[in-house]
Design a protein around this motif. Structure first.
Motif, PDB file in Angstrom:
ATOM      1  N   LEU A 112      -7.454  -9.450   1.520  1.00 41.82           N
ATOM      2  CA  LEU A 112      -6.263  -8.963   0.817  1.00 41.82           C
ATOM      3  C   LEU A 112      -5.069  -9.867   1.094  1.00 41.82           C
ATOM      4  O   LEU A 112      -4.307 -10.214   0.177  1.00 41.82           O
ATOM      5  CB  LEU A 112      -5.926  -7.545   1.276  1.00 41.82           C
ATOM      6  CG  LEU A 112      -6.526  -6.358   0.530  1.00 41.82           C
ATOM      7  CD1 LEU A 112      -6.090  -5.052   1.195  1.00 41.82           C
ATOM      8  CD2 LEU A 112      -6.111  -6.364  -0.927  1.00 41.82           C
ATOM      9  N   GLU A 161       0.836  -1.209   0.000  1.00 39.07           N
ATOM     10  CA  GLU A 161       0.000   0.000   0.000  1.00 39.07           C
ATOM     11  C   GLU A 161       0.866   1.253   0.000  1.00 39.07           C
ATOM     12  O   GLU A 161       0.556   2.240  -0.685  1.00 39.07           O
ATOM     13  CB  GLU A 161      -0.920  -0.004   1.219  1.00 39.07           C
ATOM     14  CG  GLU A 161      -1.946  -1.122   1.229  1.00 39.07           C
ATOM     15  CD  GLU A 161      -2.995  -0.979   0.146  1.00 39.07           C
ATOM     16  OE1 GLU A 161      -3.490   0.152  -0.064  1.00 39.07           O
ATOM     17  OE2 GLU A 161      -3.316  -1.995  -0.502  1.00 39.07           O
ATOM     18  N   ARG A 187     -11.966  -7.546   5.744  1.00 39.58           N
ATOM     19  CA  ARG A 187     -11.624  -7.189   4.352  1.00 39.58           C
ATOM     20  C   ARG A 187     -10.105  -7.243   4.151  1.00 39.58           C
ATOM     21  O   ARG A 187      -9.625  -7.612   3.077  1.00 39.58           O
ATOM     22  CB  ARG A 187     -12.168  -5.805   4.023  1.00 39.58           C
ATOM     23  CG  ARG A 187     -13.687  -5.774   3.847  1.00 39.58           C
ATOM     24  CD  ARG A 187     -14.215  -4.336   3.799  1.00 39.58           C
ATOM     25  NE  ARG A 187     -13.595  -3.582   2.725  1.00 39.58           N
ATOM     26  CZ  ARG A 187     -14.028  -3.568   1.458  1.00 39.58           C
ATOM     27  NH1 ARG A 187     -15.091  -4.289   1.121  1.00 39.58           N
ATOM     28  NH2 ARG A 187     -13.429  -2.850   0.542  1.00 39.58           N
ATOM     29  N   PHE A 188      -9.355  -6.878   5.177  1.00 38.27           N
ATOM     30  CA  PHE A 188      -7.900  -6.928   5.075  1.00 38.27           C
ATOM     31  C   PHE A 188      -7.419  -8.364   4.941  1.00 38.27           C
ATOM     32  O   PHE A 188      -6.485  -8.645   4.175  1.00 38.27           O
ATOM     33  CB  PHE A 188      -7.266  -6.279   6.308  1.00 38.27           C
ATOM     34  CG  PHE A 188      -5.768  -6.152   6.228  1.00 38.27           C
ATOM     35  CD1 PHE A 188      -5.182  -5.093   5.563  1.00 38.27           C
ATOM     36  CD2 PHE A 188      -4.944  -7.097   6.826  1.00 38.27           C
ATOM     37  CE1 PHE A 188      -3.793  -4.972   5.488  1.00 38.27           C
ATOM     38  CE2 PHE A 188      -3.566  -6.992   6.753  1.00 38.27           C
ATOM     39  CZ  PHE A 188      -2.983  -5.925   6.079  1.00 38.27           C
ATOM     40  N   ALA A 210      -8.090  -1.400   4.846  1.00 37.91           N
ATOM     41  CA  ALA A 210      -9.178  -2.088   4.132  1.00 37.91           C
ATOM     42  C   ALA A 210     -10.578  -1.756   4.649  1.00 37.91           C
ATOM     43  O   ALA A 210     -11.559  -2.215   4.065  1.00 37.91           O
ATOM     44  CB  ALA A 210      -8.957  -3.596   4.203  1.00 37.91           C
TER      45      ALA A 210
END
Length: 388
Positions: free
Chosen positions: A141, A72, A137-138, A132
């Motif tokens: 990833l 990121e 949600r992370f 996220a």
């Protein structure tokens, strides 16, 4: 170091039976249920045991949390100076802590230090939520990155490695791969793993990786422990242009995991060496040219080749040799017909260690060859016919 060279035409085939090159001394027995050690400067596996065995990995999970965070940062969607509003969920996370407070804002840089240096579960969750939107949600990833990196033994369930009812596991093989990619993909952020302590909120905590205090050559990476995972360690070591990563999983004690990693690292560093039998730009041989303004061109190694090999009784220079293989042009022996462009590939140069192939590079021309004058072309045509 001078290596023997041989020159063969394109009819070259494999040498006699190729044996696996093995060190004189086998890998030591260490107190860990599984391990893997790689020289990441060459990608060579130095030792492994049960490296595909799946197991929970506790806080070693945070290395993937760090990898996603570094990605990121690289992509520009996150900045080290960004501030993160700490949620109650992050603040209440169990286990080791950085001691952030709910409702306060903390810099991304501090959260990364808190996650890596002092293994803060609160910092890991805070980063996951900021990047996220939620830890769930992370985790998606994390698992996507695991697939991209080829970590086929790995499933993540959270950003911390804390025990959960949801399936989560990895292997020494996958973690060695992940460690390699951290160093290769994000060298600008690997300094976090070697910092020996971190102070936040007037609380100073040491890095749990004791090997950092043994030698400056140890450069990280992460410890982990839960009752399910046992004591585990990802360790990195850099010296003399070599970078060795050692993964130790499921040791029975803190002392055992450090003993295992140190013993393996010493073995990998002392029983193997890196060699560079091929150097980019080295002149290897010459090749005849017909119909050109010159009769021959020198061919060169297109790239360097560095490999890790086990040390033996004989000097390395007597165990390694090079074989140049020039391609035929139709039914003609190795020859080029003008015009010839620069960097034209004319064959391969292969390095062997004890009759085992350890790598190859292209052979190329460096110089452009223009067509010769009409008289030169006629002479070369006659020469070609007479040699047919």
């Amino acid at each position: 170091m001078n290596f023997k060279k041989q020159l063969l035409a394109s009819s070259f085939f494999a040498l006699c039976g190729i044996a696996q090159a093995t060190p004189l001394m086998p890998a030591p027995s260490v107190p860990a249920k599984s391990f893997k050690m790689i020289d990441i400067s060459t990608g060579t596996v130095l030792a492994e045991h049960a490296s595909e065995e799946k197991t929970e990995i506790a806080s070693l999970t945070k290395v993937m949390t760090a990898y996603v965070t570094f990605a990121e940062l690289r992509n520009g969607t996150l900045d080290l100076d960004d501030t993160v509003l700490i949620s109650r969920k992050a603040w209440k996370t169990d286990g080791s802590k950085m001691f952030i407070e709910a409702g306060k804002k903390v810099k991304v840089d501090d959260l990364i230090k808190g996650m890596i240096i002092v293994s803060g579960n609160d910092a890991s969750v805070a980063l996951a939520e900021h990047i996220a939107g939620s830890e769930k949600r992370f985790v998606a990833l994390m698992n996507n990155y695991a697939q991209v990196l080829g970590m086929t033994d790995t499933v993540f369930a959270n950003a911390t490695g804390l025990p959960t009812r949801t399936e989560q596991h990895s292997s020494a093989r996958d973690l060695a791969n992940l460690a390699t990619r951290v160093f290769k993909d994000f060298p600008e952020y690997t300094h976090y793993f070697k910092e020996k302590e971190f102070t936040y909120n007037d609380i100073t905590q040491p890095n749990r990786n004791r090997l950092l205090n043994e030698s400056d050559s140890y450069t990280g990476m992460k410890t982990g422990y839960t009752a399910r995972s046992g004591y585990s360690l990802m360790s990195s070591f850099q010296e003399d242009s070599r970078e060795i990563v050692t993964i130790v999983l499921n040791s029975d004690s803190v002392a055992d995991r450090f003993m295992a990693a140190k013993t393996l690292t010493n073995y990998g560093f002392r029983r193997f060496t890196n060699v560079q039998p091929i150097v980019k730009g080295d002149a290897i041989t010459t090749m005849p040219v017909l119909y050109g303004d010159t009769d021959q061109v020198t061919v060169y190694a297109e790239a360097s080749l560095t490999k890790t090999i086990p040390l033996g009784v004989e000097p390395i220079s007597e165990e390694i040799y090079l074989v140049a293989k020039l391609g035929q042009n139709g039914e003609n022996k190795p020859v080029l017909f003008a015009p010839v462009e620069k960097n034209y590939i004319v064959g391969t140069l292969t390095a062997y260690h004890k009759d085992e192939e350890i790598g190859s590079v292209h052979l190329i021309t460096k110089d452009k060859v223009e067509e010769g004058n009409p008289l030169k072309k006629i002479k070369d045509w006659i020469k070609l016919k007479l040699s047919s």
